[in-house]
Scaffold this motif. Sequence first.
Motif, PDB file in Angstrom:
ATOM      1  N   PHE A  77       0.819  -1.215   0.000  1.00  0.00           N
ATOM      2  CA  PHE A  77       0.000   0.000   0.000  1.00  0.00           C
ATOM      3  C   PHE A  77       0.851   1.263   0.000  1.00  0.00           C
ATOM      4  CE2 PHE A  77      -1.961   3.429   2.457  1.00  0.00           C
ATOM      5  CZ  PHE A  77      -3.099   3.665   1.710  1.00  0.00           C
ATOM      6  N   ASP A  78       1.809   1.356   0.932  1.00  0.00           N
ATOM      7  CA  ASP A  78       2.642   2.558   1.025  1.00  0.00           C
ATOM      8  C   ASP A  78       3.449   2.768  -0.251  1.00  0.00           C
ATOM      9  OD1 ASP A  78       1.697   3.028   3.565  1.00  0.00           O
ATOM     10  OD2 ASP A  78       3.364   1.987   4.558  1.00  0.00           O
ATOM     11  N   GLY A  79       4.044   1.680  -0.749  1.00  0.00           N
ATOM     12  CA  GLY A  79       4.831   1.794  -1.974  1.00  0.00           C
ATOM     13  C   GLY A  79       3.987   2.196  -3.170  1.00  0.00           C
ATOM     14  N   SER A  80       2.777   1.656  -3.282  1.00  0.00           N
ATOM     15  CA  SER A  80       1.894   1.992  -4.402  1.00  0.00           C
ATOM     16  C   SER A  80       1.499   3.459  -4.365  1.00  0.00           C
ATOM     17  CB  SER A  80       0.643   1.111  -4.367  1.00  0.00           C
ATOM     18  OG  SER A  80       0.976  -0.246  -4.564  1.00  0.00           O
ATOM     19  N   VAL A  81       1.212   3.976  -3.178  1.00  0.00           N
ATOM     20  CA  VAL A  81       0.866   5.394  -3.050  1.00  0.00           C
ATOM     21  C   VAL A  81       2.035   6.273  -3.482  1.00  0.00           C
ATOM     22  CG1 VAL A  81       0.284   7.231  -1.418  1.00  0.00           C
ATOM     23  CG2 VAL A  81      -0.851   5.006  -1.253  1.00  0.00           C
ATOM     24  N   LEU A  82       3.243   5.940  -3.031  1.00  0.00           N
ATOM     25  CA  LEU A  82       4.417   6.735  -3.400  1.00  0.00           C
ATOM     26  C   LEU A  82       4.691   6.654  -4.901  1.00  0.00           C
ATOM     27  CD1 LEU A  82       6.764   5.840  -0.401  1.00  0.00           C
ATOM     28  CD2 LEU A  82       5.610   8.026  -0.834  1.00  0.00           C
ATOM     29  N   ARG A  83       4.483   5.487  -5.486  1.00  0.00           N
ATOM     30  CA  ARG A  83       4.650   5.354  -6.933  1.00  0.00           C
ATOM     31  C   ARG A  83       3.675   6.257  -7.687  1.00  0.00           C
ATOM     32  NH1 ARG A  83       6.960   0.689  -9.268  1.00  0.00           N
ATOM     33  NH2 ARG A  83       8.148  -0.553  -7.780  1.00  0.00           N
ATOM     34  N   LEU A  84       2.431   6.290  -7.226  1.00  0.00           N
ATOM     35  CA  LEU A  84       1.434   7.136  -7.872  1.00  0.00           C
ATOM     36  C   LEU A  84       1.790   8.613  -7.731  1.00  0.00           C
ATOM     37  CD1 LEU A  84      -1.840   5.291  -6.790  1.00  0.00           C
ATOM     38  CD2 LEU A  84      -0.838   5.354  -9.066  1.00  0.00           C
ATOM     39  N   VAL A  85       2.306   8.998  -6.572  1.00  0.00           N
ATOM     40  CA  VAL A  85       2.684  10.404  -6.346  1.00  0.00           C
ATOM     41  C   VAL A  85       3.745  10.847  -7.345  1.00  0.00           C
ATOM     42  CG1 VAL A  85       3.814  11.955  -4.712  1.00  0.00           C
ATOM     43  CG2 VAL A  85       2.027  10.417  -3.918  1.00  0.00           C
ATOM     44  N   VAL A  86       4.619   9.939  -7.742  1.00  0.00           N
ATOM     45  CA  VAL A  86       5.673  10.272  -8.699  1.00  0.00           C
ATOM     46  C   VAL A  86       5.187  10.141 -10.139  1.00  0.00           C
ATOM     47  CG1 VAL A  86       7.956   9.621  -9.570  1.00  0.00           C
ATOM     48  CG2 VAL A  86       7.500   9.612  -7.110  1.00  0.00           C
ATOM     49  N   MET A  87       4.518   9.030 -10.446  1.00  0.00           N
ATOM     50  CA  MET A  87       4.210   8.721 -11.845  1.00  0.00           C
ATOM     51  C   MET A  87       3.085   9.564 -12.422  1.00  0.00           C
ATOM     52  SD  MET A  87       4.805   4.582 -12.215  1.00  0.00           S
ATOM     53  CE  MET A  87       3.691   4.098 -10.908  1.00  0.00           C
ATOM     54  N   ILE A  88       2.104   9.951 -11.617  1.00  0.00           N
ATOM     55  CA  ILE A  88       0.988  10.750 -12.150  1.00  0.00           C
ATOM     56  C   ILE A  88       1.469  12.111 -12.654  1.00  0.00           C
ATOM     57  CG2 ILE A  88      -1.146  11.951 -11.525  1.00  0.00           C
ATOM     58  CD1 ILE A  88      -1.881   9.551  -9.810  1.00  0.00           C
ATOM     59  N   VAL A 144       4.479  12.972 -13.596  1.00  0.00           N
ATOM     60  CA  VAL A 144       5.360  12.752 -14.744  1.00  0.00           C
ATOM     61  C   VAL A 144       4.535  12.468 -15.999  1.00  0.00           C
ATOM     62  CG1 VAL A 144       7.057  11.164 -15.751  1.00  0.00           C
ATOM     63  CG2 VAL A 144       7.343  11.978 -13.403  1.00  0.00           C
ATOM     64  N   GLY A 145       3.544  11.592 -15.872  1.00  0.00           N
ATOM     65  CA  GLY A 145       2.699  11.276 -17.014  1.00  0.00           C
ATOM     66  C   GLY A 145       1.951  12.488 -17.532  1.00  0.00           C
ATOM     67  N   ALA A 146       1.403  13.309 -16.630  1.00  0.00           N
ATOM     68  CA  ALA A 146       0.663  14.502 -17.044  1.00  0.00           C
ATOM     69  C   ALA A 146       1.564  15.487 -17.781  1.00  0.00           C
ATOM     70  CB  ALA A 146       0.037  15.171 -15.824  1.00  0.00           C
ATOM     71  N   LEU A 147       2.763  15.702 -17.256  1.00  0.00           N
ATOM     72  CA  LEU A 147       3.688  16.636 -17.905  1.00  0.00           C
ATOM     73  C   LEU A 147       4.122  16.129 -19.277  1.00  0.00           C
ATOM     74  CD1 LEU A 147       5.930  17.675 -14.857  1.00  0.00           C
ATOM     75  CD2 LEU A 147       4.271  19.101 -16.075  1.00  0.00           C
ATOM     76  N   VAL A 148       4.402  14.836 -19.377  1.00  0.00           N
ATOM     77  CA  VAL A 148       4.811  14.278 -20.669  1.00  0.00           C
ATOM     78  C   VAL A 148       3.678  14.395 -21.687  1.00  0.00           C
ATOM     79  CG1 VAL A 148       5.430  12.145 -21.879  1.00  0.00           C
ATOM     80  CG2 VAL A 148       6.529  12.720 -19.710  1.00  0.00           C
ATOM     81  N   TYR A 149       2.451  14.135 -21.261  1.00  0.00           N
ATOM     82  CA  TYR A 149       1.322  14.232 -22.199  1.00  0.00           C
ATOM     83  C   TYR A 149       1.148  15.658 -22.702  1.00  0.00           C
ATOM     84  CZ  TYR A 149      -3.375  14.322 -24.115  1.00  0.00           C
ATOM     85  OH  TYR A 149      -4.448  14.502 -24.948  1.00  0.00           O
ATOM     86  N   LEU A 150       1.118  16.626 -21.790  1.00  0.00           N
ATOM     87  CA  LEU A 150       0.922  18.018 -22.191  1.00  0.00           C
ATOM     88  C   LEU A 150       2.062  18.509 -23.076  1.00  0.00           C
ATOM     89  CD1 LEU A 150      -0.411  19.510 -18.835  1.00  0.00           C
ATOM     90  CD2 LEU A 150      -1.722  19.024 -20.903  1.00  0.00           C
ATOM     91  N   ALA A 151       3.292  18.164 -22.705  1.00  0.00           N
ATOM     92  CA  ALA A 151       4.438  18.581 -23.508  1.00  0.00           C
ATOM     93  C   ALA A 151       4.409  17.931 -24.889  1.00  0.00           C
ATOM     94  CB  ALA A 151       5.736  18.228 -22.785  1.00  0.00           C
ATOM     95  N   SER A 152       4.053  16.657 -24.937  1.00  0.00           N
ATOM     96  CA  SER A 152       3.984  15.952 -26.220  1.00  0.00           C
ATOM     97  C   SER A 152       2.893  16.525 -27.106  1.00  0.00           C
ATOM     98  CB  SER A 152       3.732  14.459 -25.985  1.00  0.00           C
ATOM     99  OG  SER A 152       4.746  13.875 -25.214  1.00  0.00           O
ATOM    100  N   LEU A 153       1.731  16.797 -26.518  1.00  0.00           N
ATOM    101  CA  LEU A 153       0.627  17.344 -27.295  1.00  0.00           C
ATOM    102  C   LEU A 153       0.991  18.711 -27.861  1.00  0.00           C
ATOM    103  CD1 LEU A 153      -2.314  16.607 -28.058  1.00  0.00           C
ATOM    104  CD2 LEU A 153      -3.063  17.964 -26.099  1.00  0.00           C
TER     105      LEU A 153
END
Length: 507
Positions: A446-457, A459-468
């Motif tokens: 649980f703790d690791g999954s939450v921390l992964r989401l805090v980082v990956m979300i 990053v994914g949003a920035l990459v999408y907006l920059a790519s678009l």
Amino acid sequence: MSGNRSKLIKGVAWIGLARVLVNALGFISLIILARLLMPDDFGLVAVALAVIGIVGVISEFSLSKALVQRDKLEPAHFDTAWTMNVIRGAIVAVVIALLAAPIAAFYDDERLRDIMALMAVTSFVVGFQNPKLAVFERELQFHQSFVLSLAGKVVGFLGTVGIAYVYRSYWALVIGPLITEIALVAVSYMLFPYRPRITLSRYKDLLSYSIWLTFGRWVQALNWRSDPLVLGYFFSSQLLGQYSMGNHVTNRTIGEIAAPLKQVLFPAFARIRGDAARLRSGYLRSQGVLCMLCFPIGAGFAVLAPEVVVAALGEKWQLAVPVVQVMCVIRMLQMSENLDAVAMATGHTKEMFGRDFRVFFIRWPCVLLGLWLGWGDPYSLLLGAMLGRGASAAVNTWLNIDLVRKITTISVADHFLAVWRPSLAAGLMVAAVLAIRPILPFGTDFDGSVLRLVVMIPVGALVYLASLAAIWFGTGRRDGVETETIAIVLSMVTKLSARFRRNKIAG
């Protein structure tokens, strides 16, 4: 046109706000229920809901759509719709009650008898909803839908979660919907006072439009709502619960994101159905906006499903991960076309029935083939069923786009031009998330999954907006959804700034 566009934007805003709040409550409720109840509870209720869904849809006449589409309405049209809905609700309730014992015997679970008996009462209550709510949709006035949706959801949330917390029983999943429907019926008459009169004088007018929609919904019921009945024969109730939870999670998130725009498009297209050029332009612009907003969320949810399921639902739901992932892909495919709105607006309901019939005969052979290929352990069986659904969705999406071409001037190439930029940007976003996942120093609990989401979300949003943005600039900043979005945002900023200045001067 500007007036319709303004109403459309406001309608999307109201429905969008309602959906955000409703889905937030729904998702919170789902998380709480997933932790309070067991997969067996969801699997059990899924069977009963499938039966109720099929019986309910088979008796559905799509009368609200007929009220929206008609040019001239008289009080008798609303009275006829109300009378037909009440009769339908009573018939559905009786049929469900009669089916309770045979269904319980077939699945060898006596709990289904009492569950379906109470669900019959819920079906009867639904028939009393105020038909005059169609006036709001017809006039593109959707703030009343905001009040109705939110009121029903709040009451249902409190009732369902309260029962689950106290009793830790599947009854929370049965009594909660009844409480919700009672609240929705009550609020519908508060929003639009209406005294119904029993009559069937306009049934021909209403059925002349809705009959093919009705036939289509019959096929849809067998197609989409029979999953728990068929899969329940192959799956254990535990595995069926995992499948149902995966569907619930996807529907509560990705499935609802597109709903605000899709809900207003039918009445908006109905207003301009006689102008082919405006209909074409409106369809392509709306598809561009829909895909630009929904593709990154769908792709992101699919790639982050392992972390989201563990963090939100708990480790006992990990078998639901492939269901969520495949359902996200299916939802993205379905968002790449909007046959329903344009076909209903232009009166091509017979073609929609043909589409529903075709989907049925493509989907179920694919699902059964997937079950056969995955025969063995439960995970392979589940994965095979989901891959079958994905394959059928890809084929049917292509055929739906071709059907749009046949009833309008919108070609397959037009669809591709509307979606290729957000599709490519979403693909780059997924690649970035997959690239950073192995190097993150966090576990899978649980703790690791939450921390992964805090980082990956982020990053994914920035990459999408920059790519678009990079793709748009790289293609010469052509007019399209990006231009439309920037214009809408600038218009909103200008209006807010002017309002702020006026308030400041007045103060």
